[in-house]
Design an enzyme around this catalytic site. Structure first.
Site, PDB file in Angstrom:
ATOM      1  N   ASN A 107      34.532  57.060  15.006  1.00  0.00           N
ATOM      2  CA  ASN A 107      34.947  56.821  13.616  1.00  0.00           C
ATOM      3  C   ASN A 107      36.356  57.340  13.331  1.00  0.00           C
ATOM      4  O   ASN A 107      37.171  56.634  12.735  1.00  0.00           O
ATOM      5  CB  ASN A 107      33.934  57.449  12.653  1.00  0.00           C
ATOM      6  CG  ASN A 107      32.578  56.774  12.753  1.00  0.00           C
ATOM      7  OD1 ASN A 107      32.452  55.763  13.449  1.00  0.00           O
ATOM      8  ND2 ASN A 107      31.582  57.319  12.084  1.00  0.00           N
ATOM      9  N   HIS A 153      60.337  24.248 -15.225  1.00  0.00           N
ATOM     10  CA  HIS A 153      59.333  23.175 -15.396  1.00  0.00           C
ATOM     11  C   HIS A 153      59.641  21.970 -14.504  1.00  0.00           C
ATOM     12  O   HIS A 153      59.254  20.846 -14.828  1.00  0.00           O
ATOM     13  CB  HIS A 153      59.248  22.700 -16.860  1.00  0.00           C
ATOM     14  CG  HIS A 153      59.184  23.803 -17.852  1.00  0.00           C
ATOM     15  ND1 HIS A 153      58.002  24.352 -18.290  1.00  0.00           N
ATOM     16  CD2 HIS A 153      60.176  24.503 -18.485  1.00  0.00           C
ATOM     17  CE1 HIS A 153      58.246  25.317 -19.161  1.00  0.00           C
ATOM     18  NE2 HIS A 153      59.568  25.438 -19.290  1.00  0.00           N
ATOM     19  N   SER A 274      56.140  10.429  12.428  1.00  0.00           N
ATOM     20  CA  SER A 274      54.807   9.876  12.197  1.00  0.00           C
ATOM     21  C   SER A 274      54.453   8.983  13.379  1.00  0.00           C
ATOM     22  O   SER A 274      55.321   8.279  13.907  1.00  0.00           O
ATOM     23  CB  SER A 274      54.817   9.060  10.902  1.00  0.00           C
ATOM     24  OG  SER A 274      53.768   8.113  10.920  1.00  0.00           O
ATOM     25  N   LYS A 280      59.631   7.985   9.363  1.00  0.00           N
ATOM     26  CA  LYS A 280      59.300   9.276   8.754  1.00  0.00           C
ATOM     27  C   LYS A 280      59.940  10.473   9.444  1.00  0.00           C
ATOM     28  O   LYS A 280      60.096  10.511  10.650  1.00  0.00           O
ATOM     29  CB  LYS A 280      57.762   9.482   8.747  1.00  0.00           C
ATOM     30  CG  LYS A 280      57.003   8.585   7.808  1.00  0.00           C
ATOM     31  CD  LYS A 280      57.368   8.757   6.347  1.00  0.00           C
ATOM     32  CE  LYS A 280      56.895  10.081   5.779  1.00  0.00           C
ATOM     33  NZ  LYS A 280      55.419  10.154   5.679  1.00  0.00           N
ATOM     34  N   GLU A 287      55.210  22.694   5.222  1.00  0.00           N
ATOM     35  CA  GLU A 287      53.828  22.474   4.773  1.00  0.00           C
ATOM     36  C   GLU A 287      52.867  23.459   5.433  1.00  0.00           C
ATOM     37  O   GLU A 287      51.948  23.979   4.793  1.00  0.00           O
ATOM     38  CB  GLU A 287      53.407  21.035   5.069  1.00  0.00           C
ATOM     39  CG  GLU A 287      54.192  20.029   4.227  1.00  0.00           C
ATOM     40  CD  GLU A 287      54.059  18.612   4.773  1.00  0.00           C
ATOM     41  OE1 GLU A 287      52.925  18.155   4.975  1.00  0.00           O
ATOM     42  OE2 GLU A 287      55.094  17.974   5.012  1.00  0.00           O
ATOM     43  N   TYR A 314      31.537  55.869   7.115  1.00  0.00           N
ATOM     44  CA  TYR A 314      31.643  54.709   8.003  1.00  0.00           C
ATOM     45  C   TYR A 314      30.396  53.848   7.877  1.00  0.00           C
ATOM     46  O   TYR A 314      29.267  54.340   7.832  1.00  0.00           O
ATOM     47  CB  TYR A 314      31.806  55.141   9.479  1.00  0.00           C
ATOM     48  CG  TYR A 314      31.953  53.938  10.400  1.00  0.00           C
ATOM     49  CD1 TYR A 314      33.188  53.333  10.593  1.00  0.00           C
ATOM     50  CD2 TYR A 314      30.848  53.376  11.032  1.00  0.00           C
ATOM     51  CE1 TYR A 314      33.340  52.219  11.405  1.00  0.00           C
ATOM     52  CE2 TYR A 314      30.980  52.255  11.851  1.00  0.00           C
ATOM     53  CZ  TYR A 314      32.232  51.677  12.023  1.00  0.00           C
ATOM     54  OH  TYR A 314      32.367  50.563  12.809  1.00  0.00           O
ATOM     55  N   LYS A 322      39.246  44.206  11.378  1.00  0.00           N
ATOM     56  CA  LYS A 322      40.308  43.949  12.355  1.00  0.00           C
ATOM     57  C   LYS A 322      40.739  42.500  12.473  1.00  0.00           C
ATOM     58  O   LYS A 322      41.933  42.216  12.594  1.00  0.00           O
ATOM     59  CB  LYS A 322      39.912  44.492  13.715  1.00  0.00           C
ATOM     60  CG  LYS A 322      40.035  45.990  13.744  1.00  0.00           C
ATOM     61  CD  LYS A 322      39.420  46.615  14.955  1.00  0.00           C
ATOM     62  CE  LYS A 322      38.949  47.999  14.605  1.00  0.00           C
ATOM     63  NZ  LYS A 322      37.781  47.995  13.687  1.00  0.00           N
TER      64      LYS A 322
HETATM   65  N1  ARG Z   1      33.847  49.096  17.026  1.00  0.00           N
HETATM   66  C1  ARG Z   1      33.761  49.961  15.912  1.00  0.00           C
HETATM   67  C2  ARG Z   1      34.737  49.486  14.803  1.00  0.00           C
HETATM   68  O1  ARG Z   1      35.646  48.821  15.097  1.00  0.00           O
HETATM   69  C3  ARG Z   1      34.132  51.353  16.322  1.00  0.00           C
HETATM   70  C4  ARG Z   1      33.490  52.442  15.490  1.00  0.00           C
HETATM   71  C5  ARG Z   1      32.037  52.468  15.736  1.00  0.00           C
HETATM   72  N2  ARG Z   1      31.424  53.571  15.067  1.00  0.00           N
HETATM   73  C6  ARG Z   1      30.123  53.634  14.914  1.00  0.00           C
HETATM   74  N3  ARG Z   1      29.665  54.653  14.251  1.00  0.00           N
HETATM   75  N4  ARG Z   1      29.315  52.692  15.323  1.00  0.00           N
HETATM   76  O2  ARG Z   1      34.548  49.807  13.641  1.00  0.00           O
END
Ligand code: ARG
Length: 456
Positions: A107, A153, A274, A280, A287, A314, A322
């Site tokens: 953690n 506008h 195109s 085109k 875009e 946690y 991520k």
């Molecule tokens: N893979 C987990 C994450 O990215 C790592 C931490 C995991 N911690 C736990 N108490 N299971 O969050």
């Protein structure tokens, strides 16, 4: 890693569902730096001998180079980058590897790694923003005095210079860079030592670990340190807003490159054709930039939604932080790079812009201002010019060719000079105006601020 209390192996579906190594592998340089700093503090505390520390450090560095050269085999059964590295370390160096996780939890480890990753990425995103700013300043320099209509506008409002228009985006990007910089400052505190949530009975020198990793300080509440993902939300917001700015720039360019406007043209290299319509030339980069800004916003909403229902500290939901983070960072990097290249090659069709700006209606406000200078109250001047505009439309006579004195004696006999465009721009002398000489001063200021004119 936790087999002590279990009698069954983790189901393979659960492994597939819960693994993060397929994406969090990219935290590896930070995970290894964090582990080396942690191990060094263990050595200082007398928990590792010099030999054990050296074996850990060497082992971690060899794992790092194997990952860099693509020779490391990640195992989803080991869930994440942290356990992949730790388990391989122990396989390589034996007993000492098994001591590394003393006084640490995944953690505080993941929180540390992610902060280090964000810090490095912020620095390179700011470089990318600087590159695009330089490209826009380059165009502003070239077109500092090129007149074009300015819009509100999407109706022609008043004349501006193209340089002023380009520099508007440089300002926005400056705020984006400063927001990222601000987020960097706030995130640069080290959570290592917070353990799973409540610290550890084994005290390591947190300040020394933080200093080794380049953090300004250590976090001061273990529970907050473990649960906190504010820095991710902040970065995703700063990225989203930057994406929104780029989307607005795209929208301007799409309009400018249409046959209806024809104010600018993009290089062939930055457009597509195109497969059906041979004539085109499509502004796909613009875009896609506009489209990708939607995705950036989605990632911001995703992280906020993930955090909002979580009790301290946690919760595994946090692993979902991520992918949006990585995706937004990658997306903005590429978007900035391609826009930099495209802007540098953009050509303004100055003749078309000048023709569009030559409409005397664009100087109706200047005409009213001139009446004000003769002592007419603005509201009355506005009405007098409104009458002139109506007469111009009704009689199909350009505003600058009307007999204004027949509308009101308050008009000057020589008010025709008001319709001289370059005079109109030059007479805007206050800071922040589209006056070509002010634009040139601003170009100079930005060049000094941004350094070399060579877009990176
Ligand atoms: N893979 C987990 C994450 O990215 C790592 C931490 C995991 N911690 C736990 N108490 N299971 O969050």
């Amino acid at each position: 890693m936790w087999k002590g209390r279990f009698t069954q192996d983790t189901s393979s579906l659960v492994q597939q569902f819960g693994e993060s190594v397929s994406y969090d592998w990219r935290l590896f340089p930070h995970d290894i730096a964090g582990s080396i700093a942690h191990a060094r503090a263990q050595k200082t505390a007398g928990l590792l001998t010099d030999e054990e520390f050296s074996a850990i450090e060497k082992g971690l560095l060899s794992i790092r180079s194997d990952i860099e050269s693509g020779q490391f085999e990640f195992k989803t059964s080991l869930e994440d980058i942290h356990m992949n590295i730790e388990s391989e370390l122990t396989r390589r160096i034996g007993a000492a590897g098994a001591k590394l996780h003393t006084a640490r939890s995944r953690n505080d480890q993941v929180a540390t790694d992610t902060r280090l990753y964000c810090r490095a990425q912020i620095d390179s995103l700011i470089d990318g923003i600087r590159g695009l700013q330089r490209a826009l300043v380059d165009r502003a320099d070239t077109y500092a005095a090129s007149v074009m209509p300015g819009y509100t506008h999407l109706q022609r409002g008043q004349p501006v210079t193209a340089g002023h228009h380009f520099l508007a985006y440089v300002e926005m990007l400056e705020r984006d860079a400063s927001r990222l910089h601000d987020a960097r400052r706030r995130l640069n505190v080290c959570p290592l030592g917070s353990g799973a949530l409540a610290g550890s009975t084994i005290n390591l020198d947190r300040k020394a670990i933080a200093a080794e990793l380049g953090f300004d300080d250590v976090t001061t509440n273990s529970m907050d340190a473990i649960a906190d993902r504010d820095y991710i939300a902040e970065i995703l917001f700063a990225i989203s807003l930057c994406g929104v700015h780029l989307s607005r720039l795209s929208e301007d360019l799409i309009l400018w490159c249409s046959a209806e406007f024809a104010f600018a043209s993009l290089a062939d290299a930055h457009t597509t054709g195109s497969s059906l319509m041979p004539q085109k030339k499509n502004p796909d980069v613009c875009e896609l930039t506009r489209g990708k800004s939607g995705r950036l916003l989605g990632n911001l909403v995703a992280i906020l939604t993930t955090i909002k229902g979580l009790p301290l500290t946690y919760n595994r939901d946090l692993q979902e932080d991520k992918e949006p983070l990585f995706d937004s960072i990658d997306t903005l990097h590429l978007t900035l790079a391609v826009n930099t290249e495209m802007i540098l090659a953009l050509q303004l069709r100055e003749d078309v812009c000048a023709r569009a700006a030559a409409d005397p209606m664009l100087l109706a406000t200047d005409l009213a201002d001139d009446l004000v200078k003769q002592g007419v109250p603005f509201r009355q001047a506005h009405e007098l010019v409104g009458k002139a505009v109506a007469a111009s439309i009704a009689s199909q006579t350009p505003l600058d060719q009307l007999d204004l004195r027949s509308i009101s004696e308050q008009y000057r006999t020589d008010s025709a000079e008001i319709f001289d465009l370059s005079r109109a721009l030059r007479s805007r002398t206050n800071p922040g105006c589209p006056n070509p000489s002010i634009v040139r001063e601003q170009v100079k200021r930005w060049q000094d601020h941004l350094g070399s004119n060579q877009a990176s």
